[in-house]
Write an enzyme that holds these catalytic residues in place. Structure first.
Site, PDB file in Angstrom:
ATOM      1  N   ASN A  67     114.362  50.627  32.633  1.00 30.07           N
ATOM      2  CA  ASN A  67     115.513  49.859  33.077  1.00 30.07           C
ATOM      3  C   ASN A  67     116.764  50.613  32.624  1.00 30.07           C
ATOM      4  O   ASN A  67     116.940  50.860  31.436  1.00 30.07           O
ATOM      5  CB  ASN A  67     115.459  48.448  32.470  1.00 30.07           C
ATOM      6  N   HIS A  84     116.033  48.595  37.700  1.00 26.25           N
ATOM      7  CA  HIS A  84     115.051  48.037  36.775  1.00 26.25           C
ATOM      8  C   HIS A  84     114.008  49.103  36.447  1.00 26.25           C
ATOM      9  O   HIS A  84     113.989  50.172  37.064  1.00 26.25           O
ATOM     10  CB  HIS A  84     114.370  46.823  37.403  1.00 26.25           C
ATOM     11  N   SER A 116     106.326  41.608  33.301  1.00 26.09           N
ATOM     12  CA  SER A 116     105.982  41.140  34.646  1.00 26.09           C
ATOM     13  C   SER A 116     107.160  41.370  35.593  1.00 26.09           C
ATOM     14  O   SER A 116     108.306  41.074  35.248  1.00 26.09           O
ATOM     15  CB  SER A 116     105.631  39.648  34.575  1.00 26.09           C
ATOM     16  N   CYS A 159     110.103  41.317  38.370  1.00 19.76           N
ATOM     17  CA  CYS A 159     110.955  40.350  39.056  1.00 19.76           C
ATOM     18  C   CYS A 159     110.657  40.452  40.557  1.00 19.76           C
ATOM     19  O   CYS A 159     109.884  41.305  40.992  1.00 19.76           O
ATOM     20  CB  CYS A 159     112.426  40.654  38.782  1.00 19.76           C
ATOM     21  N   CYS A 163     111.483  43.989  42.060  1.00 15.03           N
ATOM     22  CA  CYS A 163     110.503  45.028  41.740  1.00 15.03           C
ATOM     23  C   CYS A 163     109.170  44.762  42.425  1.00 15.03           C
ATOM     24  O   CYS A 163     108.511  45.690  42.892  1.00 15.03           O
ATOM     25  CB  CYS A 163     110.352  45.142  40.233  1.00 15.03           C
ATOM     26  N   GLU A 212     110.786  49.334  37.049  1.00 14.65           N
ATOM     27  CA  GLU A 212     109.889  49.688  38.146  1.00 14.65           C
ATOM     28  C   GLU A 212     110.614  50.451  39.256  1.00 14.65           C
ATOM     29  O   GLU A 212     110.088  51.430  39.786  1.00 14.65           O
ATOM     30  CB  GLU A 212     109.241  48.422  38.725  1.00 14.65           C
ATOM     31  N   ASP A 245     120.414  40.726  33.514  1.00 22.79           N
ATOM     32  CA  ASP A 245     119.328  41.492  34.115  1.00 22.79           C
ATOM     33  C   ASP A 245     118.470  40.646  35.039  1.00 22.79           C
ATOM     34  O   ASP A 245     117.994  41.131  36.059  1.00 22.79           O
ATOM     35  CB  ASP A 245     118.458  42.110  33.011  1.00 22.79           C
TER      36      ASP A 245
END
Length: 159
Positions: free
Chosen positions: A51, A62, A89, A91, A94, A64, A154
């Protein structure tokens, strides 16, 4: 000769999640959000990312998305047999990126701090494996305790 008691896939998952954790720690040290990711194709690391919203002033960088961007342009056939490792996990943004490129498996470090998209991913046939990793959880607990405003920003919430 020593042998591991963990199945080979678990050993690989641990190794690749550790790369994502390393990225998360780098992001934290840079003043950002401690979330990291790794994209792996048939045992080969294509890219790692973290991130970098704070570092780059980006609303969408982010862990990912940074990782997938760093992998560069790849044929769809590569994504379709790759695994995305992430410390937290995903969002919806992503998850949407993973769905767009048909990533079939996502290994999640932890989902206690945040979980929004796992049922969406599974409904599209993505295998989501949660490792419930203590290091990932500790990083996020530290984030929320020490930089709550950045965390709320975020995830698109008011703090």
């Amino acid at each position: 000769m020593t042998t591991s008691s963990a199945p080979p896939e678990q050993d690989q998952d641990r190794m690749f999640l550790d790369l994502a954790i390393e990225q998360a720690r780098i992001g934290w040290d840079e003043g950002g959000v401690p979330i990291g990711a790794a994209l792996v194709h048939r045992g080969e690391v294509l890219a790692v990312g973290r991130n970098r919203r704070v570092q780059l002033g980006s609303p969408i960088r982010h862990g990912e998305t940074d990782c997938i961007d760093r992998a560069g342009r790849l044929p769809a056939s590569v994504y379709r047999v790759s695994t995305l490792y992430t410390t937290l996990s995903p969002c919806f943004m992503c998850a949407g990126t993973a769905l767009l490129y048909d990533v079939p498996r996502i290994v999640v470090g932890e989902n206690r701090t945040f979980e929004a998209s796992e049922s969406l991913l599974r409904s599209h046939g993505v295998q989501v494996d949660v490792m419930d990793d203590p290091a990932c959880l500790a990083l996020m607990q530290k984030m929320i305790a020490e930089r709550p405003q950045i965390w709320f920003e975020d995830i698109g919430e008011e703090g």
